[in-house]
Design an enzyme around this catalytic site. Structure first.
Site, PDB file in Angstrom:
ATOM      1  N   SER A 124      35.114  33.802  14.920  1.00  0.00           N
ATOM      2  CA  SER A 124      35.419  32.871  13.837  1.00  0.00           C
ATOM      3  C   SER A 124      35.430  31.235  14.402  1.00  0.00           C
ATOM      4  CB  SER A 124      36.888  33.119  13.037  1.00  0.00           C
ATOM      5  OG  SER A 124      36.518  33.932  12.217  1.00  0.00           O
ATOM      6  N   LYS A 176      42.261  24.297  10.352  1.00  0.00           N
ATOM      7  CA  LYS A 176      41.905  25.382   9.471  1.00  0.00           C
ATOM      8  C   LYS A 176      43.098  25.609   9.037  1.00  0.00           C
ATOM      9  CE  LYS A 176      40.233  30.041  10.254  1.00  0.00           C
ATOM     10  NZ  LYS A 176      39.483  31.134  11.242  1.00  0.00           N
ATOM     11  N   SER A 233      35.147  32.612  10.243  1.00  0.00           N
ATOM     12  CA  SER A 233      35.759  32.453   9.156  1.00  0.00           C
ATOM     13  C   SER A 233      36.256  31.057   9.123  1.00  0.00           C
ATOM     14  CB  SER A 233      37.204  33.154   9.048  1.00  0.00           C
ATOM     15  OG  SER A 233      38.000  33.055  10.261  1.00  0.00           O
TER      16      SER A 233
END
Ligand code: GLN
Length: 489
Positions: free
Chosen positions: A180, A81, A156
């Site tokens: 997330s 990420k 996210s």
């Protein structure tokens, strides 16, 4: 060969490497080819470093040939990420603010994965600074759900989940502040693990809400989650909230821990707002545990159900308003070209660099921390947080773990909720309490909607009881084949 490789669990790839059925270079090439073929549609990646990854794959093959392989993860690619630092690679947080920023150092989680021989393969899209539940808040455009390109992958960590689901990476690291990792894992049909707060160092994780943020893993199977967790977990002097606890061999413990368990089902997590198809799939999963001899106890968590979202959106915004003060246009990150003096530079750089949701949160967070409102909002939310933790600890006196839906709905359409922040925030209703209480949680695939969208089962564990949590999740996985289904792209 390549087509078979891209959806293999890490443990399987590891076996293929160990028995010299494939090389690390071949493996990487399979993921490079897949990414080039599908990422124009999925848009999971912000960037990738093909030559750098290839050099590391060659080095891994050389080590192996000399009998110096570093263990089961050596030579396997892993995505990041775009909020976790990898030296020499972009670290954008999917924000215009950091669009040109290159990390000068490795996060501790990165150092650990590199030490295990893993190959950092690309930067994965996310909601800007990890604020959101759909990856639509990225400054670089949304990621699509590999199961239905018109839908969100969740957020996210949407890129990190979509990349694994689409066969572009066998595993990835994400961060989970309010869901997330678990929510995008559920929406993309893969396994997402959020460890206990303090188990994985946050050093090198760009901060959103420091008392809630935790690095975790995405993979196809629970065994892979165990393997990766074992590599990233551990005490780190560079994170003062990192916990000095021994790191067991989670993968070995998976086989040693065999129920039956006492599993709690919070009644309030099955109320209004839960999509009936999601509710039905999760109830079937609960029945599976009952049939396998587990004791299922209905428990009540009214306080968490009622107040977790509200408390989270006060505490998380307060912490983000403080953490994001560092982006001032002076030291690093976006610098406005239009400024005439230092104060103007600060205002304009932030106005230009941050997106709408990030600004909304900074404003909210500054408000709840301001003198006069601090006691009424921030302090009160902290007290609520303590009561939520107490509520979890009370139910854990009679349960080893809790079962619930991960997310109230399957993947929604791109654009459906983006203009309604409250609807978006309510997506986190079942995941947020876990962060407020600092607990570990995992989402495992537990079925599909009639329209073919994945559904996730959330298992919530006791603090630092990841071994039990993983074993419970794996017991379900072994009785089902959802994790072997992959999207057609
Ligand atoms: N969706 C939640 C939020 O918008 C959680 C995000 C996260 O876990 N990083 O804050």
């Amino acid at each position: 060969m390549a087509a078979e490789l891209i959806f293999q669990p890490v443990a399987q790839l590891s076996a293929l490497l160990e028995t010299a059925k494939i090389s690390s270079v071949e493996l990487l090439q399979a993921f490079v080819a897949r990414t080039k073929a599908v990422d124009g549609r999925v848009k999971a990646f912000n960037s990738f470093d093909e030559p750098g990854a290839l050099a590391l794959a060659l080095a891994a093959d050389e080590r192996r040939a000399q009998g110096r392989a570093r263990g089961p993860l050596d030579g396997i690619p892993v995505g990041f990420k775009d909020v976790i630092a990898v030296e020499g690679q972009p670290l954008t947080c999917s924000s215009k603010m950091l669009a040109n920023y290159v990390s000068p150092y490795d996060a501790t989680a990165t150092t650990n994965l590199k030490a295990a021989g893993m190959i950092p393969w690309g930067r994965l899209n996310m909601d800007e600074f990890a604020m959101g539940s759909s990856t639509e808040n990225s400054a670089f455009g949304p990621t699509s759900n590999p199961w239905d390109l018109s839908r969100v992958p969740g957020g996210s960590s949407g890129g990190a989940a979509a990349a694994v689901a689409a066969g572009e990476a066998p595993a990835s690291l994400g961060s989970d502040t309010g869901g997330s990792i678990r929510q995008p894992a559920a929406l993309c049909g893969i396994v997402g693990l959020k460890p206990t707060y303090g188990l994985v160092s946050r050093y090198g994780l760009a901060a959103f809400a420091s008392s809630l943020d935790q690095i975790g893993t995405f993979a196809h199977t629970v065994e892979d989650a165990a393997l990766l967790l074992g590599a990233v977990a551990g005490h780190d002097q560079r994170d003062s909230t990192s916990f000095a606890t021994p790191v067991p061999d989670y993968r070995a413990e998976l086989k040693q821990r065999t129920g039956p368990w006492r599993l709690g089902v919070p009644r309030e997590f099955f109320g209004a707002g839960l999509d009936p198809e999601v509710g039905a799939a999760v109830r079937q999963a609960i029945e599976f545990y009952r049939r396998s001899g587990c004791e299922i106890r209905e428990v009540s968590m009214p306080f968490t159900a009622e107040y977790a979202v509200a408390a989270y959106y006060i505490i998380a915004t307060a912490e983000c308003s403080s953490n994001l003060a560092r982006y001032d246009g002076m030291r690093y990150g976006h610098r406005s070209a239009a400024a005439t003096n230092a104060v103007d530079l600060y205002f304009k750089s932030r106005a230009e660099g941050f997106g709408e949701e990030v600004k909304r949160r900074i404003i909210l967070g500054t408000y709840v921390l301001s003198s006069g409102y601090y006691d009424a909002y921030y302090l009160r939310a902290q007290k609520v947080r303590t009561l939520i933790r107490d509520e979890f600890m009370r139910v854990f006196q009679e349960c080893d773990a809790l079962l619930s839906p991960t997310s109230p709905t399957a993947a929604f359409k791109i654009g459906e909720k983006v203009s309604d922040p409250l609807a978006m925030y309510l997506n986190d209703i079942y995941t947020i309490g876990v962060n407020l209480a600092g607990l570990p949680g995992i989402s495992v695939p537990c079925g599909f909607t009639g329209g073919g969208l994945p559904i996730g089962l959330q298992v919530i564990g006791q603090p630092f009881q990841e071994s039990a949590l993983l074993a419970i999740a794996r017991a379900y996985e072994q009785g089902h084949d959802w994790h072997t289904k992959h999207p057609v792209l």
